[in-house]
Design a protein around this motif. Sequence first.
Motif, PDB file in Angstrom:
ATOM      1  N   ALA A 119      52.761  32.370  34.822  1.00  0.00           N
ATOM      2  CA  ALA A 119      53.275  31.135  34.215  1.00  0.00           C
ATOM      3  C   ALA A 119      52.982  31.114  32.716  1.00  0.00           C
ATOM      4  O   ALA A 119      53.853  30.786  31.899  1.00  0.00           O
ATOM      5  CB  ALA A 119      52.663  29.914  34.893  1.00  0.00           C
ATOM      6  N   GLY A 120      51.763  31.481  32.353  1.00  0.00           N
ATOM      7  CA  GLY A 120      51.349  31.446  30.944  1.00  0.00           C
ATOM      8  C   GLY A 120      52.084  32.450  30.078  1.00  0.00           C
ATOM      9  O   GLY A 120      52.342  32.199  28.903  1.00  0.00           O
ATOM     10  N   LEU A 121      52.409  33.614  30.649  1.00  0.00           N
ATOM     11  CA  LEU A 121      53.069  34.667  29.859  1.00  0.00           C
ATOM     12  C   LEU A 121      54.576  34.746  30.133  1.00  0.00           C
ATOM     13  O   LEU A 121      55.248  35.636  29.624  1.00  0.00           O
ATOM     14  CB  LEU A 121      52.425  36.037  30.156  1.00  0.00           C
ATOM     15  N   TYR A 122      55.097  33.798  30.934  1.00  0.00           N
ATOM     16  CA  TYR A 122      56.527  33.762  31.289  1.00  0.00           C
ATOM     17  C   TYR A 122      56.983  35.087  31.910  1.00  0.00           C
ATOM     18  O   TYR A 122      58.001  35.661  31.548  1.00  0.00           O
ATOM     19  CB  TYR A 122      57.402  33.430  30.063  1.00  0.00           C
ATOM     20  N   LEU A 123      56.176  35.577  32.857  1.00  0.00           N
ATOM     21  CA  LEU A 123      56.509  36.805  33.577  1.00  0.00           C
ATOM     22  C   LEU A 123      56.568  36.488  35.064  1.00  0.00           C
ATOM     23  O   LEU A 123      56.019  35.477  35.512  1.00  0.00           O
ATOM     24  CB  LEU A 123      55.417  37.872  33.352  1.00  0.00           C
ATOM     25  N   THR A 124      57.213  37.362  35.845  1.00  0.00           N
ATOM     26  CA  THR A 124      57.231  37.139  37.295  1.00  0.00           C
ATOM     27  C   THR A 124      55.881  37.576  37.864  1.00  0.00           C
ATOM     28  O   THR A 124      55.154  38.373  37.243  1.00  0.00           O
ATOM     29  CB  THR A 124      58.334  37.976  37.986  1.00  0.00           C
ATOM     30  N   ASN A 125      55.551  37.063  39.048  1.00  0.00           N
ATOM     31  CA  ASN A 125      54.304  37.460  39.727  1.00  0.00           C
ATOM     32  C   ASN A 125      54.246  38.971  39.918  1.00  0.00           C
ATOM     33  O   ASN A 125      53.199  39.592  39.730  1.00  0.00           O
ATOM     34  CB  ASN A 125      54.205  36.789  41.110  1.00  0.00           C
ATOM     35  N   GLY A 126      55.373  39.551  40.290  1.00  0.00           N
ATOM     36  CA  GLY A 126      55.447  40.997  40.534  1.00  0.00           C
ATOM     37  C   GLY A 126      55.114  41.797  39.287  1.00  0.00           C
ATOM     38  O   GLY A 126      54.386  42.800  39.340  1.00  0.00           O
ATOM     39  N   THR A 127      55.637  41.342  38.145  1.00  0.00           N
ATOM     40  CA  THR A 127      55.377  42.039  36.877  1.00  0.00           C
ATOM     41  C   THR A 127      53.892  41.976  36.541  1.00  0.00           C
ATOM     42  O   THR A 127      53.288  42.977  36.144  1.00  0.00           O
ATOM     43  CB  THR A 127      56.207  41.411  35.730  1.00  0.00           C
ATOM     44  N   VAL A 128      53.290  40.797  36.734  1.00  0.00           N
ATOM     45  CA  VAL A 128      51.852  40.646  36.454  1.00  0.00           C
ATOM     46  C   VAL A 128      51.049  41.549  37.384  1.00  0.00           C
ATOM     47  O   VAL A 128      50.105  42.220  36.954  1.00  0.00           O
ATOM     48  CB  VAL A 128      51.400  39.168  36.581  1.00  0.00           C
ATOM     49  N   ARG A 129      51.451  41.590  38.661  1.00  0.00           N
ATOM     50  CA  ARG A 129      50.740  42.466  39.614  1.00  0.00           C
ATOM     51  C   ARG A 129      50.830  43.930  39.169  1.00  0.00           C
ATOM     52  O   ARG A 129      49.869  44.689  39.290  1.00  0.00           O
ATOM     53  CB  ARG A 129      51.306  42.280  41.026  1.00  0.00           C
ATOM     54  N   ASN A 130      52.000  44.319  38.640  1.00  0.00           N
ATOM     55  CA  ASN A 130      52.165  45.696  38.149  1.00  0.00           C
ATOM     56  C   ASN A 130      51.232  45.971  36.966  1.00  0.00           C
ATOM     57  O   ASN A 130      50.628  47.041  36.872  1.00  0.00           O
ATOM     58  CB  ASN A 130      53.614  45.966  37.716  1.00  0.00           C
ATOM     59  N   TYR A 131      51.131  44.979  36.063  1.00  0.00           N
ATOM     60  CA  TYR A 131      50.230  45.133  34.917  1.00  0.00           C
ATOM     61  C   TYR A 131      48.780  45.293  35.393  1.00  0.00           C
ATOM     62  O   TYR A 131      48.043  46.148  34.918  1.00  0.00           O
ATOM     63  CB  TYR A 131      50.313  43.920  33.970  1.00  0.00           C
ATOM     64  N   ILE A 132      48.390  44.460  36.362  1.00  0.00           N
ATOM     65  CA  ILE A 132      47.014  44.506  36.871  1.00  0.00           C
ATOM     66  C   ILE A 132      46.731  45.854  37.526  1.00  0.00           C
ATOM     67  O   ILE A 132      45.691  46.475  37.296  1.00  0.00           O
ATOM     68  CB  ILE A 132      46.734  43.328  37.846  1.00  0.00           C
ATOM     69  N   SER A 133      47.693  46.329  38.297  1.00  0.00           N
ATOM     70  CA  SER A 133      47.552  47.621  38.959  1.00  0.00           C
ATOM     71  C   SER A 133      47.397  48.736  37.924  1.00  0.00           C
ATOM     72  O   SER A 133      46.553  49.630  38.051  1.00  0.00           O
ATOM     73  CB  SER A 133      48.788  47.848  39.842  1.00  0.00           C
ATOM     74  N   SER A 134      48.194  48.669  36.857  1.00  0.00           N
ATOM     75  CA  SER A 134      48.133  49.661  35.785  1.00  0.00           C
ATOM     76  C   SER A 134      46.777  49.599  35.062  1.00  0.00           C
ATOM     77  O   SER A 134      46.179  50.626  34.745  1.00  0.00           O
ATOM     78  CB  SER A 134      49.273  49.409  34.792  1.00  0.00           C
ATOM     79  N   ILE A 135      46.274  48.379  34.837  1.00  0.00           N
ATOM     80  CA  ILE A 135      44.968  48.191  34.177  1.00  0.00           C
ATOM     81  C   ILE A 135      43.866  48.838  35.019  1.00  0.00           C
ATOM     82  O   ILE A 135      43.031  49.589  34.504  1.00  0.00           O
ATOM     83  CB  ILE A 135      44.670  46.682  33.977  1.00  0.00           C
ATOM     84  N   LEU A 136      43.861  48.550  36.330  1.00  0.00           N
ATOM     85  CA  LEU A 136      42.823  49.099  37.217  1.00  0.00           C
ATOM     86  C   LEU A 136      42.884  50.628  37.236  1.00  0.00           C
ATOM     87  O   LEU A 136      41.847  51.291  37.246  1.00  0.00           O
ATOM     88  CB  LEU A 136      42.958  48.529  38.633  1.00  0.00           C
ATOM     89  N   ASP A 137      44.111  51.179  37.228  1.00  0.00           N
ATOM     90  CA  ASP A 137      44.278  52.645  37.207  1.00  0.00           C
ATOM     91  C   ASP A 137      43.708  53.235  35.922  1.00  0.00           C
ATOM     92  O   ASP A 137      42.941  54.195  35.946  1.00  0.00           O
ATOM     93  CB  ASP A 137      45.765  53.031  37.306  1.00  0.00           C
ATOM     94  N   LYS A 138      44.099  52.660  34.789  1.00  0.00           N
ATOM     95  CA  LYS A 138      43.667  53.202  33.494  1.00  0.00           C
ATOM     96  C   LYS A 138      42.154  53.106  33.305  1.00  0.00           C
ATOM     97  O   LYS A 138      41.532  53.988  32.732  1.00  0.00           O
ATOM     98  CB  LYS A 138      44.358  52.454  32.347  1.00  0.00           C
ATOM     99  N   LEU A 139      41.571  52.006  33.780  1.00  0.00           N
ATOM    100  CA  LEU A 139      40.125  51.819  33.612  1.00  0.00           C
ATOM    101  C   LEU A 139      39.330  52.524  34.721  1.00  0.00           C
ATOM    102  O   LEU A 139      38.108  52.596  34.666  1.00  0.00           O
ATOM    103  CB  LEU A 139      39.774  50.325  33.600  1.00  0.00           C
ATOM    104  N   GLU A 140      40.056  53.003  35.730  1.00  0.00           N
ATOM    105  CA  GLU A 140      39.441  53.698  36.872  1.00  0.00           C
ATOM    106  C   GLU A 140      38.391  52.830  37.555  1.00  0.00           C
ATOM    107  O   GLU A 140      37.252  53.243  37.796  1.00  0.00           O
ATOM    108  CB  GLU A 140      38.833  55.040  36.420  1.00  0.00           C
ATOM    109  N   VAL A 141      38.790  51.588  37.841  1.00  0.00           N
ATOM    110  CA  VAL A 141      37.899  50.650  38.536  1.00  0.00           C
ATOM    111  C   VAL A 141      38.602  50.111  39.785  1.00  0.00           C
ATOM    112  O   VAL A 141      39.827  50.090  39.841  1.00  0.00           O
ATOM    113  CB  VAL A 141      37.484  49.466  37.612  1.00  0.00           C
TER     114      VAL A 141
END
Length: 199
Positions: free
Chosen positions: A160-182
């Motif tokens: 809601a805050g970034l005007y993105l769909t839930n799916g897009t945010v989930r993709n960003y979160i998944s990418s963040i976890l992958d890159k940080l290896e956490v």
Amino acid sequence: MIRIVLAEDQQMLLGALGTLLGLKEDMEVVGKAENGEEAVELVRTLNPDVCMMDIEMPSKTGLDAAEELADHPCKIIILTTFARSGYFQRARKAGVSGYLLKDSPSEELANSIRTIMSGRKVYAPELIDIAYSTPNPLTDREKEVMKLIADGQTTKEISAGLYLTNGTVRNYISSILDKLEVPNRIAAVTLCREEGWLD
């Protein structure tokens, strides 16, 4: 005479540090604290020249105490085993006069105190390397999402805050976890704080 307050939650180390520094002709340990809260109280009560403290202590960390004492003329020295970029950046923002590692020889420690009393800052060389050698792997958008995660926002609130769909945010979160290896968001927030990537 340089008047020193020591703050360290490991009793043995606190005693050893006190003894070592007390042997120096130009130094006197005037108070010892076992946590950050006690350190703040002792500094405000005793008005020492220097307060040397550990970072990870109960009830209040050394960094919390340093931030709280930013308005006090006492020079703050962080003495820690943790050579972490985020801790170092936060300590510098709090205006600490020194950031040293516990494996420094005692003579080096005493000389660092004298240097700091002469108005200069002293940082362990390893920290300078670390501060500039760990680049943040996240994109600008991922950093934005990461900051909102650190603020405790849910996927729905972020979208809601970034005007993105839930799916897009989930993709960003998944990418963040992958890159940080956490494995999860909590580990991601912890790592980003330690590295100073949320500033």
